[in-house]
Enzyme design. Structure first.
Site, PDB file in Angstrom:
ATOM      1  N   SER A   1       0.790  -1.237   0.000  1.00 36.48           N
ATOM      2  CA  SER A   1       0.000   0.000   0.000  1.00 36.48           C
ATOM      3  C   SER A   1       0.816   1.277   0.000  1.00 36.48           C
ATOM      4  O   SER A   1       0.249   2.370  -0.035  1.00 36.48           O
ATOM      5  CB  SER A   1      -0.942   0.013   1.209  1.00 36.48           C
ATOM      6  OG  SER A   1      -1.999  -0.902   1.018  1.00 36.48           O
TER       7      SER A   1
ATOM      8  N   LYS B   1      -0.113   3.725  -2.580  1.00 35.63           N
ATOM      9  CA  LYS B   1      -1.170   4.729  -2.468  1.00 35.63           C
ATOM     10  C   LYS B   1      -0.628   6.156  -2.420  1.00 35.63           C
ATOM     11  O   LYS B   1      -1.387   7.109  -2.660  1.00 35.63           O
ATOM     12  CB  LYS B   1      -2.043   4.431  -1.254  1.00 35.63           C
ATOM     13  CG  LYS B   1      -2.854   3.139  -1.382  1.00 35.63           C
ATOM     14  CD  LYS B   1      -3.787   2.955  -0.203  1.00 35.63           C
ATOM     15  CE  LYS B   1      -4.694   1.742  -0.381  1.00 35.63           C
ATOM     16  NZ  LYS B   1      -4.003   0.482  -0.090  1.00 35.63           N
TER      17      LYS B   1
ATOM     18  N   SER C   1      -5.765   3.323   4.877  1.00 33.81           N
ATOM     19  CA  SER C   1      -5.277   2.588   3.700  1.00 33.81           C
ATOM     20  C   SER C   1      -6.392   1.758   3.078  1.00 33.81           C
ATOM     21  O   SER C   1      -6.225   0.572   2.786  1.00 33.81           O
ATOM     22  CB  SER C   1      -4.091   1.695   4.087  1.00 33.81           C
ATOM     23  OG  SER C   1      -3.366   1.310   2.939  1.00 33.81           O
TER      24      SER C   1
ATOM     25  N   LYS D   1       3.317   6.444   5.293  1.00 33.37           N
ATOM     26  CA  LYS D   1       2.463   5.447   4.630  1.00 33.37           C
ATOM     27  C   LYS D   1       2.984   4.059   4.948  1.00 33.37           C
ATOM     28  O   LYS D   1       4.186   3.785   4.844  1.00 33.37           O
ATOM     29  CB  LYS D   1       2.436   5.636   3.110  1.00 33.37           C
ATOM     30  CG  LYS D   1       1.376   4.776   2.438  1.00 33.37           C
ATOM     31  CD  LYS D   1      -0.020   5.264   2.792  1.00 33.37           C
ATOM     32  CE  LYS D   1      -1.103   4.253   2.442  1.00 33.37           C
ATOM     33  NZ  LYS D   1      -1.186   3.138   3.411  1.00 33.37           N
TER      34      LYS D   1
END
Length: 592
Positions: free
Chosen positions: A378, A381, A435, A540
């Site tokens: 992720s 993202k 997320s 993140k």
């Protein structure tokens, strides 16, 4: 005999204990004033202050007891009690209960002390002999420390740190794992620290200190002084060991390596190398403060000047697993910002790929297989958010979650149902904070040209950033075809930090987003965001079974900006431990 005890000993003990309550506070206040006054004098002076203060704490109630039991005072005691105010007479009536409670406390503390001594005896019996070569090394160190007594070296598997025990027959116990898991030069430094304890008879001092704690267990000043004394004891042993080694950095590196071993219970009453405040000990070894001679310490003017200078120049330390090989590389042009100490801070991390970057200079401070392209989960993202914002969309425009967003391989962290309506800004928040994969899919689907055009735009964005090892095949990072290297993830994070919305959203601990017109609370998947001591500017996380646990962050420490990338850690707990170790070591570099 029982009548004599009740009429003389019990009141005498009771009044001695009660008077020590205020006497101990006075001793503590004077000791703290002396410790502050001698702050620049080094650990030997602090150790002496604490030791003498504890001795005074023991002597005061004993002297009071002797005086109460003396002929004149003892004979006048009954008449003196009748002359006391009513409230003191009420207190005197409770003295038998007070003395009984104190006696029970002393018994419990004595049992604790006895159990500790019995355990040490068990350890001595269970210890195996050390290799002869190591015994000879320790004998040579003992000579350099001018230690006349014979000290035996033993091995014990369950320990995590070398420990010293025994008075007449001193024994240093070394964890078996350290014999093969630590470089010989570092292990020799730890043994020098333990021999310093033997030279100073610290085992006896620790035992006497424990006796004082057992008798005066009820007073917090005793415990505070005792803790300060133990910290100072470790620093004094560090000084002696560093002098014997002629290399303070070797001992500092050994202590740092020891702190990264799996922690285990240190035997009570044993003297362990990992005791005391480790970061303060490292600071003293790496950047020792100049100390005045003993006669100068008695001169108030010099003391005030030294304390003033210390207050202005004293560095501050930050907060500080398992072994793995990581090369710590300090940039050559960073001598004025981060001291180059690659041999001191070879930092173990669990992540299989990592990078630590000083953003102010672009210097790579630490790396581990940072140029291998691997799945990034992720972390994708961040690129998804950048491409979505590059289209300059209306952030208030509503987006609808559709059936195609509910692919079983694309679960929803925010549990968004089919037909849910969210704004584009809410979709960004759900994509970056919890997320959420369906929110990321909705952003891509509502891009001009749909999801295929969005993925092509992600790849074009990567190429514009000069990323040659980065590939994207889906906007959520679910598929293993989304790959990058730690080096290029750092460039993605740097690019994302220039988007105010991404920096703000990803560095928030929690937020409320609108789903179907109702506010819903969401939290950041990075538990370090908002934690005390962390100043995170962008964050993140990511996880898939193929990519492992991943993390990228931009954070500030000591006024400098850093980027860390961790890819393919075993789990989220290891990922957080890696981040904590990195931050602690950066703080230590600043302080040294």
């Amino acid at each position: 005999m029982s009548s004599t005890l009740l009429q003389s000993w019990v009141p005498a003990i009771g009044w001695a204990l009660l008077n020590f309550v205020w006497q101990g506070l006075v001793v503590g206040a004077l000791a703290w004033a002396a410790l502050g006054f001698l702050r620049q004098a080094g650990p030997r002076w602090r150790y002496a202050v604490c030791a003498w203060s504890l001795l005074i704490c023991l002597c005061l109630p004993l002297a009071h007891l002797v005086w109460m039991l003396s002929g004149d005072a003892g004979s006048r005691l009954p008449s003196q009690l009748t002359a006391l105010p009513a409230w003191l007479q009420a207190v005197a009536a409770q003295l038998p209960a007070l003395v009984t409670a104190w006696g029970l406390g002393v018994m419990l503390m004595a049992l604790r002390l006895g159990a500790g001594l019995a355990w040490l005896g068990t350890l001595r019996r269970r210890a195996g002999p050390a290799p002869q070569a190591w015994q000879q090394r320790m004998d040579a160190l003992a000579k350099r420390l001018n230690l006349g007594r014979k000290v035996t070296l033993g091995l014990l598997p369950e320990l995590s740190s070398p420990v010293t025990l025994g008075l007449l027959r001193p024994l240093v116990l070394m964890p078996t794992a350290l014999l093969s898991g630590m470089p010989p030069a570092l292990l020799e430094a730890l043994l020098a620290h333990e021999l310093a304890h033997v030279r100073r008879w610290d085992y006896l001092a620790n035992l006497l200190q424990s006796l004082v704690e057992s008798l005066l267990f009820f007073h917090p000043v005793v415990w505070c002084l005792s803790g300060q004394m133990r910290d100072a004891r470790e620093e004094v042993a560090d000084e002696l060991a560093a002098q014997a080694l002629d290399d303070p950095r070797r001992l500092a590196k050994a202590l740092q390596a020891l702190s990264l071993q799996q922690a285990a219970l240190t035997p009570p009453l044993a003297i362990a190398a990992n005791g005391g405040k480790l970061l303060q000990r490292l600071e003293r070894l790496l950047a020792p403060q100049a100390q005045s001679a003993g006669w100068k310490m008695a001169l108030p003017a010099l003391l005030v000047a030294a304390a003033s200078l210390w207050m202005q120049t004293q560095p501050r330390l930050g907060a500080g697993g398992q072994a793995s090989e990581v090369a710590g590389l300090a940039a050559p042009n960073q001598s004025a910002r981060l001291p180059s100490m690659p041999q001191l801070l070879q930092l173990p991390v669990n992540a299989r790929h990592m990078l630590l970057l000083d953003e102010s200079s672009g210097a790579v401070l630490m790396s581990k297989d940072a140029d291998t392209a691997v799945p990034i989960a992720s972390i994708t993202k961040l690129m998804t958010a950048m491409v979505a914002l590059d289209a300059r969309p209306d952030l208030d425009e509503p987006l609808r979650i559709e059936a195609g967003d509910l692919n079983p391989s694309r679960p929803s962290a925010a549990h968004l149902p089919i037909g849910a309506n969210i704004s584009r800004l809410s979709a960004l928040k759900l994509t970056l904070m919890p997320s959420d994969n369906r929110a990321a899919a909705a952003l891509a689907r509502n891009y001009a040209g749909g999801t295929p055009a969005f993925v092509r735009a992600m790849q074009a964005k990567a190429q514009s950033l000069g990323l040659t090892q980065t590939r994207f095949v889906d906007p959520a990072g679910i598929l293993p075809g989304n790959v990058s290297s730690a080096t290029e993830v750092a460039k993605i994070a740097a690019a994302a930090s220039h988007y105010p919305e991404i920096a703000r959203i990803s560095s928030e601990q929690s937020a409320r987003v609108g789903v179907d017109g109702r506010a819903r609370a969401v939290r950041n998947t990075n538990p370090l965001v908002g934690e005390e001591g962390w100043d995170i500017q962008l964050s993140k996380t990511g996880y898939t079974s193929v990519a492992g646990s991943c993390l990228t962050m931009r954070f500030k420490s000591g006024g400098q900006q850093f980027t860390v990338v961790l890819l393919d850690a075993d789990d989220s707990a290891e990922r957080m431990r890696d981040a904590g170790r990195i931050r602690a070591n950066i703080a230590m570099l600043h302080s040294s």
